[in-house]
Design an enzyme around this catalytic site. Structure first.
Site, PDB file in Angstrom:
ATOM      1  N   SER A 158      43.355  33.176  47.322  1.00  0.00           N
ATOM      2  CA  SER A 158      42.327  32.589  46.474  1.00  0.00           C
ATOM      3  C   SER A 158      42.680  32.894  45.026  1.00  0.00           C
ATOM      4  O   SER A 158      43.669  33.577  44.753  1.00  0.00           O
ATOM      5  CB  SER A 158      40.967  33.199  46.807  1.00  0.00           C
ATOM      6  OG  SER A 158      40.951  34.547  46.360  1.00  0.00           O
ATOM      7  N   LYS A 159      41.846  32.402  44.139  1.00  0.00           N
ATOM      8  CA  LYS A 159      42.092  32.580  42.699  1.00  0.00           C
ATOM      9  C   LYS A 159      42.272  34.054  42.341  1.00  0.00           C
ATOM     10  O   LYS A 159      42.969  34.402  41.398  1.00  0.00           O
ATOM     11  CB  LYS A 159      40.929  32.013  41.896  1.00  0.00           C
ATOM     12  CG  LYS A 159      40.933  30.514  41.862  1.00  0.00           C
ATOM     13  CD  LYS A 159      40.158  30.018  40.640  1.00  0.00           C
ATOM     14  CE  LYS A 159      40.020  28.510  40.673  1.00  0.00           C
ATOM     15  NZ  LYS A 159      38.676  28.061  40.994  1.00  0.00           N
ATOM     16  N   ARG A 160      41.598  34.886  43.121  1.00  0.00           N
ATOM     17  CA  ARG A 160      41.695  36.325  42.914  1.00  0.00           C
ATOM     18  C   ARG A 160      43.151  36.796  42.907  1.00  0.00           C
ATOM     19  O   ARG A 160      43.496  37.791  42.281  1.00  0.00           O
ATOM     20  CB  ARG A 160      40.959  36.982  44.094  1.00  0.00           C
ATOM     21  CG  ARG A 160      40.293  38.271  43.853  1.00  0.00           C
ATOM     22  CD  ARG A 160      39.319  38.596  44.993  1.00  0.00           C
ATOM     23  NE  ARG A 160      39.766  38.244  46.326  1.00  0.00           N
ATOM     24  CZ  ARG A 160      40.664  38.908  47.037  1.00  0.00           C
ATOM     25  NH1 ARG A 160      41.232  39.979  46.537  1.00  0.00           N
ATOM     26  NH2 ARG A 160      40.989  38.510  48.247  1.00  0.00           N
ATOM     27  N   GLY A 198      45.610  35.340  41.616  1.00  0.00           N
ATOM     28  CA  GLY A 198      46.383  34.827  40.471  1.00  0.00           C
ATOM     29  C   GLY A 198      46.587  33.333  40.615  1.00  0.00           C
ATOM     30  O   GLY A 198      45.695  32.628  41.076  1.00  0.00           O
TER      31      GLY A 198
END
Ligand code: GLU
Length: 503
Positions: free
Chosen positions: A255-257, A259
């Site tokens: 996920s965006k977490r 990067g």
């Protein structure tokens, strides 16, 4: 329905955000499969979620796919024999087939209100029962149901799920079975007239004569509903291949977490499309025999096979992507890399917007010097700092340089270097530089690191870096150009360094 055996696949994104790596891999696997089989690749835009879908995301999706090197034979932008290819333009088709199912008794009208369904669901969850539809409207007589609808009662349409387990074969997962209890009668058309995903996807896949549905395994649990729909609609069930989830390095869903995850992110970072394609192909697929990892798009088209796609989750390994990117940067023509690198230098203010020819020729040398050592092109301006932003004070004060600058021979080496450089004001060519270094060596007795590190630090700010043979012409030519940041020549650097060092 045609009886030809031509492979037809589709990539069916929802235009609700950026294209991320998981979907890009789905697009890629569809594309590889289609191209290999001389089949047809369809792009279908699934925009029935009107609130979240935006036209700009569709445009970006198409741009990102094209950037990656993917193309399609039918789609909203190019049309095709099964148009329209945007679901919001197909609402009449969905309505038509839903009504057909009702008239055939395979679907029924449901008058349960949202609140009623919610209450029932909560009750079931409380009693630890599966939260499936109660079946309240299942037994309504068709005439009665039609009367209520005509009198203005809001009616959704539900599919009647048969009371037997639903089985299908998945190319990646093998035999899959779901009991009918966990499926329950799904709504296919809401009372608002908006159809639901599981239904539209079946109508479209069938009418567009899709032979293989290749998509993420987050859709595996939707597939029994879809299989039941094919059967109810009297249409052949396509083959399915559900691709594994992509995880981050911590083995949590990517996920965006973690990067960068969108194609736009990678593009902006200066990852080359062929590197990304190569990398995504290896996420869940491996060639037969051997551990080969570098594949051009043509090689992938030849080697790819759905049978070799693994059902276990794939871990996204950024370092491997960078490794591939470095490989492709080195393989690329210098002109291409220079063109791709230019915007990074313009945006940080190192290069003017429209450089003249002389500046371009010089810039080409800068890129050729630095590009082989970067993971992604966005690192170039920072690496080019030693050319564009030499800072004598920072060089003298850097703790990294302290040891070399304090070494016994350093002062002597630098003084000798300056003296030699000043004694001949002619152009500082690599040959001249070499001759100076030889002089310094014989005068001071310093050699190797003791000779080169002080000079390298004084001229570049660091004891390691690119070869002097290539660097010196870049500094000298750069100093003659009219650039937003003056590039300091060898002598200018030396003078600035010695001024700080002395004070
Ligand atoms: N529109 C769906 C999604 O973006 C794809 C559905 C499918 O491939 O069946 O997840």
């Amino acid at each position: 329905m045609s009886t030809t055996s031509q492979v037809r696949v589709r990539f069916a994104p929802s235009p609700t955000g950026q294209l991320h790596v998981g979907n890009a891999r789905t697009a890629l696997f569809n594309w590889l499969f289609a191209r290999q089989a001389d089949g047809v690749m369809v792009l279908r835009i699934e925009d029935t979620d009107l609130e979240r879908s935006e036209a700009r995301f569709e445009v970006q999706l198409r741009d990102d796919l094209k950037w990656m090197g993917l193309d399609w034979d039918e789609g909203p932008d190019i049309g095709g024999p099964y148009a329209p290819y945007r679901q919001s333009d197909r609402l009449a088709v969905y309505r038509e087939h839903a009504e057909r199912l009702v008239s055939e008794g395979k679907a029924y009208l449901c008058f349960c209100s949202q609140e009623e369904l919610e209450r029932d669901r909560e009750q079931k969850l409380k009693n630890q029962l599966p939260p499936i539809y109660s079946g309240k409207c299942r037994g309504l007589g068709p005439a009665e149901a039609e009367r209520r609808r005509t009198s203005g009662e809001a009616a959704a349409i539900r599919l009647r799920i048969p009371e037997h387990p639903i089985r299908f074969h998945d190319i990646v997962h093998g035999a899959v079975e779901f009991s009918s209890e966990v499926v329950s009668d799904p709504i296919i058309l809401r009372s608002s007239g908006i159809p639901v995903y599981n239904y539209v996807v079946v109508v479209d896949d069938a009418l567009m004569e899709i032979t293989h549905v290749i998509r993420g395994d987050d859709h595996l649990s939707n597939t029994p509903k879809q299989v039941a729909l094919y059967e109810a609609l009297g249409w052949p069930v396509p083959q399915f291949a559900h691709l594994s989830t992509i995880l981050g390095s911590d083995r949590e869903r990517l996920s965006k977490r973690h990067g960068a995850t969108s194609i736009a992110n990678f593009r902006e970072m200066g990852v080359l499309p062929e590197a990304l394609m190569n990398y995504l192909a290896l996420l869940g697929w491996a060639p037969s025999g051997g551990t080969r990892e570098i594949f051009t798009p043509d090689e992938l088209k030849k080697e790819f096979s759905l049978e070799r796609v693994t059902p276990s989750p794939a871990v996204f390994d950024m370092e491997k992507l960078y490794w591939l990117n470095r490989h492709y940067i080195k393989e690329s023509s210098p002109e291409r890399i220079e063109k791709l690198a230019e915007p990074f230098f313009v945006s940080c203010g190192f290069l003017p917007e429209n450089s003249d020819e002389q500046t371009r020729a010089w810039f080409a040398k800068v890129v050729a010097l630095l590009a082989p050592s970067v993971d992604k092109l966005e690192q170039l301006p920072q690496r080019a700092g030693l050319i564009f932003r030499y800072d004598a004070a920072a060089t003298v004060n850097s703790p990294d340089n302290a040891e070399v600058l304090a070494a016994p021979k350093t002062a002597e080496v630098l003084a000798a270097f300056a003296q030699q450089a000043e004694s001949d004001p002619g152009p500082m060519t690599p040959e001249r530089f070499k001759a100076i270094m030889n002089e310094v060596k014989s005068k001071t007795g310093a050699k190797g690191k003791d000779l080169f590190h002080p000079v390298r630090i004084a001229l570049t700010g660091s004891h390691s870096g690119p070869e002097f043979d290539k660097l010196i012409p870049i500094l000298e030519e750069g100093s003659q150009l009219d650039l937003p940041h003056h590039v300091m020549s060898v002598r200018e650097r030396l003078a600035a360094f010695r001024q700080v060092k002395r004070t």
